[in-house]
Structure formats: structure tokens, C-alpha cells
Scaffold this active site. Structure first.
Site, PDB file in Angstrom:
ATOM      1  CG  HIS A 276      -2.136  -1.028   1.130  1.00 36.47           C
ATOM      2  ND1 HIS A 276      -1.818  -2.258   1.242  1.00 36.47           N
ATOM      3  CD2 HIS A 276      -3.483  -0.743   0.791  1.00 36.47           C
ATOM      4  CE1 HIS A 276      -3.051  -3.143   1.031  1.00 36.47           C
ATOM      5  NE2 HIS A 276      -3.977  -2.137   0.764  1.00 36.47           N
ATOM      6  CE1 TYR A 454       6.675  -6.793  -3.535  1.00 44.22           C
ATOM      7  CE2 TYR A 454       6.717  -5.635  -5.559  1.00 44.22           C
ATOM      8  CZ  TYR A 454       7.135  -6.122  -4.615  1.00 44.22           C
ATOM      9  OH  TYR A 454       8.281  -5.778  -4.656  1.00 44.22           O
ATOM     10  CG  HIS A 457      -4.833 -11.525  -2.157  1.00 38.49           C
ATOM     11  ND1 HIS A 457      -5.241 -11.137  -3.634  1.00 38.49           N
ATOM     12  CD2 HIS A 457      -4.355 -10.694  -1.455  1.00 38.49           C
ATOM     13  CE1 HIS A 457      -5.231  -9.883  -3.260  1.00 38.49           C
ATOM     14  NE2 HIS A 457      -4.640  -9.395  -2.268  1.00 38.49           N
ATOM     15  CB  CYS A1086      28.728   4.168  48.560  1.00 37.67           C
ATOM     16  SG  CYS A1086      30.558   4.066  47.392  1.00 37.67           S
TER      17      CYS A1086
END
Length: 1153
Positions: A276, A454, A457, A1086
Site C-alpha cells: 500500500h 505483490y 493473498h 556505598c
């Protein structure tokens, strides 16, 4: 006479020019200049002299025969040689002239001019010894096929020397000149294909101007092209399209075949978007294509200005949420719309970051001083620039997914361990050292034949077949099998009219929009996940859903109206063997017999029915992935190459300069990650709270998960991925107050550390034993063990001396003078702040650092920092899910290399008592940490730890946790004091830094450093709730927490809490040290806090005792950072091509006269 200028001439030349004051005017004389520099040599300054005059010239014969002089060092420019006298025989010349016949050839009484070229014999009289070397160099370059030439050899200039010496009528002179002209001509495009300006930088909505000299080539609204000229005379009467469908195309209840390679419906959704994108036949004129002939993501952006405007907000380059331009896609299976929405979200992500990064001031917001039309125009340009560049970037991801993920599945490369891919954009030619390739950026026009190629289906799944049937029932009120072609267009036209004109109001799949205009993520993720799990149909005859009958019959009719070539003609055009029997077309007896009855001869088989009814290929690894029919498998690859290679926006204009460095890198593919596949970038960016960073649904969605598991297990990569269906991951709970932070960090029984996952991934069992990996007694014991080795007697003096010495050494060795040599420059982050901690960790832990003093190391300073920073990020700061997978996989590789080297070093030290280790040179006697690393390793061994545990559970994870974090706090503090808010404190810091080190001055310097960290630092920590709880913030807000929630404690707001830091925006170096929270509190505070504070004190002292420390002018003096929610920042890499959690580069300067 030294220093004198001596002019020498010999009187009048043969032209008899007049002499004034002893200097001939325009006379051809020799002028010689003597300078002490040149000793006894003379330089010819005028061009000619008397034939009897002899002189020498400087530089006229270098080793390659060139005439050169260094005018920068006081020498005068070189001149040419004195020409040799031409010896002629006057009597011979006179005899030749006297014997000429009268000029009767021309009417004007002149002799004809004959240009007689001389041969090699005459040329050899003029060639010198170094000309032979030039010829040999030319031949050698030709034989080697050199595409890139080393211009330092001066070969072009040497050829010019050679040609200039050849006779005027030399044939070789003409040939060499032609060759030189051709090479110079071919260095540039003729005409140029790339131009400056926004009209050439951005895609137009309709695709025009892709080719600058044929602007309408491939534009929307153009005619379809014809790929193959039909020459075979077709039958006068062709079979009925409906009968063709029923005989060779239609799927029956018992004939459905699922895809043999277990390809998912996602691949066909992607194909739907591509189809598309480039095909939109105008129903009023089927010869016209309403789409452009380029893969410009038109389903999202539209094919016209009107369509494009409909999806824009016209603010900050953004699109309306969760929408796309092309109405046609709303009638497709909903997964197609979800993919387009994912691109919509990616576009908005890109637009936002382009504005935040603002590379090179390209997206500066308009000045507040502008008014009226000027202001409106400026904001319009700002929005459009962001939108158009975001489109280029987003389209870049679209094409990379197409060329890597999609094409790899088409040819089954996803099943093998190879980085090869068919990327039509591959560059070729001299600049990449290969032969010239096919042209690029020449435009494209799609053809009617490929419109038919193309229509895939047959590959519609059973699930989507039911969706199509339901759509027809909804639109036409009757089953699809009963819809006639004449009803088809009317039904679609009605559907289009009923679709809202505003894309932001459209819906699909029964999903509803929320108040923000977005669809619910849970709905979209469920939809796309089901599509990933849905096996598609197979190519081939008798597999098209019955619901598509009317569509297929219209396709057959359309092909006839276009007068396209037949199947065999089409195959011959692509150099494929034409079919001689119907069994060649399809070996299935039923299909072959049906074709025979329909067409009588293979040459009569029409293109579209033939493409559908052909036999499908069987999977081949690699080679055949989607198992298409034979002709399709060949021609679609040709079309893909033309579509992409002809598009200048994907070839000649697909550059970091057009997409920005960040944009180009954001969508680029890395062959070392997933063999280049990048689909995960789209999935995880769109749905970060659903897809895990390693979800196989996101990384390989074009094959169903169960098949992917088989593939990845065979490749030995299955352990990298999660195969569970995606599910919602609640966002983190944010705690921002000082009191809330203290509560979370100190309540160990309710809130557990979360770092075990990253540690285990990187370092396996060893990482899980690291002290920060959990809250068990084992981890507490590991912490005590490491603390005992770090903080031994005398450690304070040793650490202090090391940082004082190393910081000074780096500032001296890495800095340099520029300009007037009064100011020294250095990259205070990249070359100093980061590196000093690398050296510390390497000495303390025996890391394999390669330096001038320690050449036996393995990793350079920058490499070691990069490894340790990657380790820290993977464990503690892995915040961007879309970047997590490449970060983790690459980090694990280098982390394990480092850990294995460290383990080998540990074994050597523990096995051989006198060994200093594999990577440590002989230490200097005054080296503060000369035996620290060896002593620590032996001390850990004495606590009963194995060599493996020492390396994998202590040395490597501790180094990774320490170095980047300490480097970060220094960079942020320095950046603060060089900013307008902090620069007025620098004189005070400078005065303190100049004083001798005492407890008072040390405390004051540390206070300044801690204030800089407090005001500029961006720190936080994660915990996971073990039980349900309610956290009370200092402002009275109560935050509910559920067991399993990730809780993020932010120190940014806590650092400005006026209750704990009165006048929080003011620097006060005498605040109580215990108030600073950025080192953490509680059991996992730490461990290196004390050492870190000594380090930053000495680093501040060393830097700020220099006079007038400041940023260098321009952007190199700025710490480029990008804001993130909650007061946090990330930093631009040096090339601005990506974001990094730690400061990367900032150049400073100071006075050093």
C-alpha cells in the site's frame, strides 16, 4: 657576500630592450640572488637567459623528479629548467620548403595543415630517469586496482611533469592528457544529484523531486510504468476470471496449507504496508498510481499535502497520537494498523529527542523577541524542520527493518549464523575500495506488472480469512462470495465516506480511544502478539481464501486492461526459462490439468493467474524462507533493489548530516546484534511496559515463537531470549523526598536490591555472590570481607598520595597548548576525570591496564573505562528497554573477557608467592599502591575465597560499581562550578586549593565538592518491594506500594530538601557530611564512600589550584546533556550519535604563562 643580494645580467638580449639605470626593461636576463641559507647555490628568478649561460636551481630534481621548495621556511618558489637548444639544419629546412608543390587544394591559396603525431621513438628523447619511475608507478597502481590513491606520492603531479616534457605533437602526450581529464571529470557527478536547502533535504508529501532533474518521476499521480513489452499474440477469447479463481486459485475447506516455514502473519502485515506504500490504483483511471513509487512510509504520512496535514499537530514536529493517514489500511486485519501506530509513536519519540538534543543548533526555538508574522513563520519552520527530519529518521527504521528483518526472513537467513544481508544501499566505487556498482539515487517508477506481483493473498491465515469475510459482511451485508465486481468499488467508496476525515478520530478492530486520543496499550499488545503467534498461509495454487474471490477476479480483469505480458514473456524478461508444459508450471496434476483446459498452451497463461498458480518453492536454508512461487521469488528481489537503490533518501542522502548523528544511530543496524535485525526497536519503543528487552516476540516477530525457539536453540542463542507472551509491567513507584529515601534504603526486610539479575547475566554464579547482589547473610559477609581488604592500616595516606600524583600526572600529560601558547586545554572528563579512577582500580585490583609504564596490559585506558561503564550501566542503570538488549549482550562479552583475564591473574598471584601478576610492571619505589593489588588478592584468598570467587564475585563487579560512579560525581561537580550558578565560587575554591593540605583545607575542599555533587548530581537507587506497604513522603503524601513493585528512590529532590539543607540553592562547604545522601544509606550504602571522598578532594585540589579554570569556547566546553523526567539527565556521546548515562566529554582551559 653573506646577506647581500647580487644582481647579475649580461647586457641587452636579442630583442634590444632599452636599459634604464643598469636594469633592462622586459629583457630576458638571469637574476641571481644569494642568501647565506643557500650557501653557494643560486636561484633563477626570471624565466629565460642567454643560451651560453649556465646556472643551478634549488629543488628542481627531487627524488621523484619534482621541482619543490619549502616557501614556509624562507626558500623561494621553485622554477623550471632552462630549455635545451633546438638543433636545426637551415639548409635542410630550406630544401623542404623549396620542393613543396603549389597550394592548389584550397581556394584561398593556403597549404593544408596536417597534424602528424609523433611516436614512442620521439617521446623517448624527452623522457628522464625519474619519468620511468612515474610510468612504473602508474602501471603498478593500475595492476593493483587501487581505488584510493595516496596523494603524498605526488603521482598526479609527476604525470604532469612527464606530459609537459613530451613533444607538442606526441600521441602519448594526448593520451595521457585525456586520461587525466577523464579522471578529474569522473570525480564529480554530472550533473550533481545532491543539492542544499530544505526543498532538497526533505521528502515531499507526494514523492516528487526524489530525482532533482526529473522531479515527477515516481511521484504520486504518475502513470504506471511497463516492465515487459508484450509481443505474444493472446487468445481472442480468454477464460472467465471467476472460473479461473475456482479452478486454480481458490482455497477449499480441505485444501488450506499453512506456511511450511511457520512464518507469522506479521511478515504479511509488513508486506501489506509495503504494497500500500507503493501501489494505489486510481479507480477512475487504472493507469494512474495515487501512491509514489518510493518506500516513503506513505500509509503513515500520506501521499499528498492534505493527507500529511491531517496527521500533524503542527506543534514540535509531532503527529496526532495513534493515527495514520491512509484510510485503506483500516479495512485490513487490525495488526496492520497496530504496526502503523507503532511507527506513529516512534516518530513522536524521534521528534521529541531531536528538539532536546538540538544538534548544532539545528532546532533552536524561535526568539521571544519575534512578533507577528515573523514569529508565526519562525515557529512554523521549527515545527516543520522537526517533523520532516523525524520523518526521515522514522523512514530509516522502516527501511532497515525491511532490508534486514524482512529480507532475512524472505531468503531464510534468520536460520543461519551469518551477518550477510541483501542491502541494495551497499556503496561501491573508489571511495570504498571496490569496483563501481549500480547507480544510486536515480529515481524509480513502479510498474503495472509489479502491482500484480505483490498480491500475496494465498498467505492470508485462516484467522485473517475469517476477518476478511466478516469485513465483507459488514460492508456489503452479504457473504464475500456473493459480492460482484461492480459492487466492490461502490462498497469501498461508501466505507471511505463513513470513515472520519480526521485520522485522530478513526478506530479499528473494535478498539476505543482514551481521553488522550490513544488506544489502550493492553489491547494493541494483545492484538499484535496474537498476530506473532498466528501461522500464515502458504504460497501457491488453490490457497487463496474464498473471501478474496471478487478481489482476485478484479485483479485478473485489471491485468487484461493493462495488456500486461504473459507469464512466460515475463519470465524471459528476467532471464528465467519459459515453461514448456503445464506440469512445469505446477507439478500438481489437478492444477496442471486445470491450466491446460483454461489456456491450451503455456504461452497463453496470463501473468497474474500464472503467478498465483505456479508451484511454490520448498524451504532452503539459507535461500528460501517465505517459500514463494518460482517467478515471484526472483522478481521481487529485483524490485526491492530498484525501489531502495533508486531512492536518494535511502542512498545518497541517507547520511548523519541529514538525519542528525543521533537520528542516524537511533535507527541504524548493528550486525553484531541479532545479525542486524532491528524490529525490536519498533516494538519496545512503542510498548516499553509490555515487551521485555529480550522478548522473542519483539526481536523476531516474523516467525511464530515456537519455531523461533527451535531456530535459536539450533544456533545456541536461545538463552538470550524470553519466549513468554508479553504482559503488562507496572511502572516504577517513585520516591522523591529525603525521609522517604531513608525509609526505603534502611528497611531491608521490606525492600530488596534488584541488581542480582544484571549481575547474574553478566557474571553467572560469581555475579550472584557479589555483595550488592542480594540481602542474604552471604552478601553481608562478602561486604565485610571486601571492606577488610580495602581499608587496611595506612590506606588513607596511600589513597591520598595516589590521587594527588595521578591527577597531576594526567593533567600534565593529557593537556596541550592551542593558539597563543598561554592557555592549556584538556578534556577534563574523558582524559582526566574518568581515567584517574581507571588507574586506581587497576592498581588496587590488578586489572590488565595497558599503559606506557605497563605495556604488558591488555586494555587501554579508554577501553577499560568503557568496559567498566558498560558493566555499571547493565547492572544499575539499564533504564531504556529499547537499548537494553544490545547493551547487555555486548557487555557480557567484554565483561567475561575481562573476568577471565583477572581470574588468570589471581591464580598466578596465589600460586607463585613472589609474582606481582601477569599485567603489572615493576612498580616505582615511591608508588603509593605498589603492592595494594597483590596484597588484596592474597587477603581475599586467606578468607577462604576461591580464585574464581575473587575475580568474578569481588574484583570485577567492585571495579565496575566504583569507577564510573566516582568519575561521574567529579564531572558533575566540576560542571556545576563552571556553570553560571557556580562559577563565582571558583576564586574561593582556588584559594583553598593553593593552601597546603591540612585537615581544615581538606574538609573545606571536600565541602565544595560535595555541594557541587548535591546541586548537580543525578542519583537514585532501585529496590523491589517484598511486601505491601505505604511510604510516607516528607510532604505528607502517602505512596501505596504492592509486593513486587519496583521502587525508585530519587536523590535529586532530596538533595534540595530545605529541612536537611537550609538555603538549598546556596553553596555551603561547611554542611555536616552525614547529611549528604547520594552515597546511599543503610546496609547497601556505598562501601567506597571514604575513599571516594579522599579522591575527589585531591582531584579538586589539583584542578582548581590552576589559575582561571574555565570552559573552552564553543560547544566543546559544554557538558552536553539531555533532560529526563525527575530532574535526571543523560549525556551525549562524543559524536552525538547516542546517549550515555555518564558524562562523556567537556574541555576546560586555564592560564599557564
Amino acid at each position: 657576500m653573506d646577506g647581500a643580494v647580487r644582481l647579475d645580467w649580461t647586457g641587452l638580449d636579442l630583442t634590444g630592450h632599452e636599459i634604464h639605470d643598469g636594469v633592462p626593461i622586459a629583457s630576458r636576463v638571469q637574476v641571481m640572488v644569494s642568501f647565506p641559507l643557500f650557501k653557494d647555490q643560486h636561484i633563477i628568478m626570471s624565466s629565460k637567459e642567454s643560451p651560453s649561460r649556465k646556472s643551478s636551481t634549488i629543488g628542481q630534481s627531487t627524488r621523484n623528479g619534482s621541482c619543490q621548495a619549502d616557501t614556509q621556511k624562507g626558500q623561494l618558489p621553485p622554477v623550471g629548467e632552462k630549455p635545451k637548444p633546438v638543433k636545426e639544419n637551415p639548409m635542410k629546412k630550406l630544401k623542404e620548403m623549396s620542393q613543396r608543390p603549389l597550394p592548389t587544394q584550397h581556394g584561398d591559396g593556403t597549404y593544408p595543415t596536417e597534424k602528424k603525431l609523433t611516436g614512442i621513438g620521439e617521446d623517448l628523447k624527452h623522457i628522464r630517469g625519474y619519468d620511468v619511475k612515474t610510468l612504473l608507478a602508474m602501471v603498478k597502481s593500475k595492476l593493483k586496482g587501487e581505488k584510493l590513491k595516496d596523494d603524498k606520492t605526488m603521482l598526479m603531479e609527476r604525470v604532469m611533469q612527464l606530459v609537459a616534457r613530451l613533444p607538442t605533437e606526441s600521441k602519448k602526450r594526448a593520451e595521457l592528457t585525456d586520461s587525466l581529464i577523464n579522471e578529474l571529470w569522473e570525480s564529480l557527478d554530472h550533473p550533481p544529484l545532491n543539492y542544499l536547502g530544505p526543498e532538497h533535504s526533505y521528502r515531499t508529501p507526494d514523492g516528487s523531486y526524489n530525482h532533482p532533474f526529473n522531479p515527477q518521476l515516481g511521484a504520486a499521480g504518475s502513470r504506471y510504468a511497463r516492465s515487459v513489452i508484450p509481443t505474444v499474440t493472446p487468445p481472442g477469447a480468454l477464460p472467465d476470471p471467476g472460473l479461473i479463481f475456482d479452478s486454480i486459485m481458490g482455497r477449499t475447506p480441505n485444501s488450506y496449507r499453512k506456511h511450511p516455514n511457520n512464518v507469522s502473519s506479521i511478515l504479511w502485515y509488513w508486506a501489506t504496508i509495503i504494497i500500500h506504500d507503493i501501489f494505489w490504483t486510481d479507480p477512475r483511471d487504472i493507469n494512474t498510481n495515487k501512491s509514489s513509487s518510493y518506500l516513503d512510509l506513505a500509509p503513515l504520512y500520506g501521499n499528498s499535502q492534505e493527507m500529511q496535514d491531517s496527521i500533524r499537530t503542527f506543534k514540535d514536529g509531532r503527529m496526532k497520537p495513534d493515527c495514520y493517514a491512509d484510510k485503506r489500511l483500516a479495512g485490513m486485519p487490525p495488526g496492520v494498523s497496530v504496526l502503523l501506530i507503532m511507527f506513529n509513536r516512534f516518530h513522536n519519540h524521534v521528534a521529541e529527542n531531536l528538539a532536546l538534543i538540538n544538534e548544532g543548533g539545528r532546532f533552536n526555538k524561535p526568539s521571544d523577541l519575534l512578533e507577528g508574522e515573523a514569529r508565526e513563520a519562525a515557529w512554523k519552520k521549527y515545527d516543520n524542520d522537526l517533523f520532516q527530519v523525524a520523518r526521515l529518521v522514522t523512514s530509516g527504521l522502516y527501511i532497515n527493518i525491511t532490508l534486514v528483518d524482512y529480507v532475512r526472513n524472505i531468503v531464510n537467513l534468520n536460520r543461519v549464523d551469518t551477518t550477510w544481508t541483501l542491502d541494495p544501499r551497499q556503496d561501491a566505487g573508489a571511495h570504498v575500495g571496490t569496483a563501481d556498482g549500480a547507480e544510486r539515487g536515480t529515481g524509480n517508477a513502479v510498474s503495472a506488472e509489479f502491482n500484480l506481483c505483490y498480491r500475496w493473498h494465498s498467505c492470508i491465515s485462516e484467522k485473517d480469512s475469517k476477518f476478511v469475510e466478516a469485513q465483507f459482511q459488514n460492508i456489503f451485508g452479504k457473504p464475500a462470495s456473493e459480492v460482484r465486481p461492480d459492487e466492490m468499488w461502490k462498497g469501498f467508496a461508501k466505507m471511505e465516506q463513513n470513515t472520519p476525515a480526521d485520522p485522530g478520530q478513526r478506530t479499528f478492530g473494535g478498539f476505543k480511544r482514551g481521553p488522550d486520543g490513544k488506544f489502550d496499550d493492553d489491547d494493541l499488545v494483545r492484538c499484535i502478539s496474537e498476530a506473532v503467534e498466528d501461522v500464515a498461509g502458504a504460497f501457491g495454487a488453490r490457497n487463496v481464501p474464498q473471501a478474496m474471490k471478487v478481489v482476485e477476479t478484479m485483479g485478473i480483469i485489471q491485468g487484461r486492461k493493462w495488456n500486461v505480458a504473459g507469464l512466460n514473456e515475463f519470465r524471459k524478461h528476467f532471464h528465467l526459462k519459459p515453461y514448456s508444459t503445464f506440469e512445469d508450471i505446477n507439478s500438481d496434476p489437478g492444477v496442471a490439468e486445470a491450466l491446460r483446459r483454461l489456456y491450451d498452451h503455456p504461452d497463453n497463461v496470463e501473468l497474474y493467474p500464472g503467478l498465483v498458480a505456479e508451484e511454490d518453492k520448498q524451504p532452503m536454508v539459507p535461500g528460501v524462507g517465505i517459500a514463494p512461487t518460482y517467478t515471484i521469488s526472483r522478481v521481487v528481489l529485483s524490485d526491492a533493489v530498484c525501489l531502495v537503490r533508486g531512492d536518494r533518501f535511502y542512498t545518497t542522502d541517507f547520511t548523519p548530516r541529514n538525519l542528525t548523528n543521533w537520528g542516524y544511530k537511533e535507527v541504524d543496524y548493528d550486525l553484531s546484534v541479532n545479525h542486524g535485525c532491528v524490529f525490536y526497536k519498533l516494538f519496545i519503543r512503542a510498548f516499553p511496559n509490555h515487551f521485555k528487552q529480550n522478548s522473542v516476540y519483539a526481536h523476531y516477530p516474523m516467525v511464530v515463537p515456537s519455531e523461533n525457539k527451535r531456530i535459536l536453540e539450533a544456533l545456541g542463542r536461545a538463552d538470550l531470549f524470553d519466549f513468554e507472551a508479553p504482559k503488562y509491567i507496572p511502572p516504577r513507584v517513585n520516591i522523591t523526598s529525603y525521609g522517604g529515601a531513608e525509609y526505603i534504603l534502611e528497611t531491608q526486610e521490606k525492600y530488596k536490591v534488584t541488581w542480582h539479575e544484571g549481575l547474574g547475566f553478566l557474571m553467572g554464579e560469581g555475579g550472584l555472590k557479589f555483595m550488592l547482589s542480594g540481602d542474604d547473610p552471604l552478601h553481608a559477609q562478602q561486604r565485610k570481607c571486601m571492606a577488610a581488604q580495602l581499608y587496611k592500616d595506612g590506606w588513607t595516606e596511600a589513597v591520598k598520595a595516589f590521587y594527588a600524583g595521578m591527577m597531576e600526572e594526567l593533567l600534565v600529560s593529557k593537556s596541550y597548548f592551542l593558539g597563543n601558547n598561554k592557555h592549556r586545554h584538556v578534556d577534563i572528563i574523558r582524559d582526566v576525570g574518568n581515567m584517574v579512577h581507571v588507574h586506581f582500580a587497576s592498581q588496587v585490583f590488578g586489572l590488565p591496564l595497558k599503559t606506557a609504564k605497563n605495556p604488558t596490559g591488555v586494555f587501554t585506558e579508554q577501553e577499560m573505562y568503557g568496559i567498566l561503564a558498560a558493566i555499571f550501566t547493565t547492572i544499575f542503570f539499564d533504564l531504556d528497554p529499547s537499548k537494553s538488549f544490545p547493551l547487555r549482550t555486548k557487555t557480557r562479552e567484554v565483561c567475561q573477557k575481562l573476568a577471565k583475564l583477572v581470574e588468570a591473574n589471581v591464580k598466578l598471584i596465589n600460586k607463585i608467592p613472589w609474582s606481582r601478576g601477569m599485567f603489572v610492571g615493576k612498580p616505582a619505589k615511591d608508588e603509593p599502591l605498589s603492592i595494594y593489588g597483590k596484597t588484596m588478592i592474597k587477603g581475599l584468598k586467606a578468607h577462604g575465597l576461591s580464585d574464581y570467587d575473587i575475580a568474578w564475585s569481588h574484583v570485577v563487579p567492585t571495579s565496575g560499581a566504583m569507577v564510573p560512579n566516582q568519575a561521574q560525581v567529579f564531572a558533575q561537580a566540576v560542571d556545576y562550578y563552571l556553570s553560571p550558578a557556580g562559577m563565582h565560587y571558583i576564586p574561593e575554591i582556588h584559594m583553598v586549593a593553593l593552601q597546603p593540605s591540612t585537615p581544615e583545607t581538606d574538609a573545606l575542599l571536600l565541602g565544595y565538592a560535595m555541594e557541587g555533587i548535591r546541586l548537580a548530581g543525578t542519583f537514585g537507587s532501585y529496590r523491589e518491594a517484598a511486601v505491601d506497604d505505604v511510604v510516607k513522603e516528607d510532604n505528607g503524601r502517602q505512596v501505596p506500594v504492592k509486593a513486587g513493585d519496583r521502587v525508585f528512590v530519587s536523590f535529586v529532590d532530596a538533595a534540595r530538601d530545605p529541612k536537611h539543607f537550609p538555603d538549598p540553592e546556596v553553596v555551603n562547604p561547611r554542611r555536616p557530611a552525614k547529611k549528604y545522601i547520594h552515597y546511599g544509606v543503610g546496609p547497601h550504602a556505598c562501601l567506597g564512600r571514604d575513599a571516594s571522598q579522599i579522591a575527589i578532594t585531591e582531584m579538586f585540589r589539583c584542578l582548581f589550584r590552576r589559575r582561571n579554570v574555565r570552559r573552552v569556547p564553543g560547544p566543546q566546553g559544554e557538558l552536553k546533556k539531555v533532560p529526563r523526567p525527575g530532574g535526571f539527565y543523560v549525556y551525549m556521546r562524543e559524536d552525538w550519535g547516542g546517549l550515555f548515562p555518564f558524562p562523556v566529554t567537556m574541555r576546560v582551559m586555564w592560564d599557564d604563562e
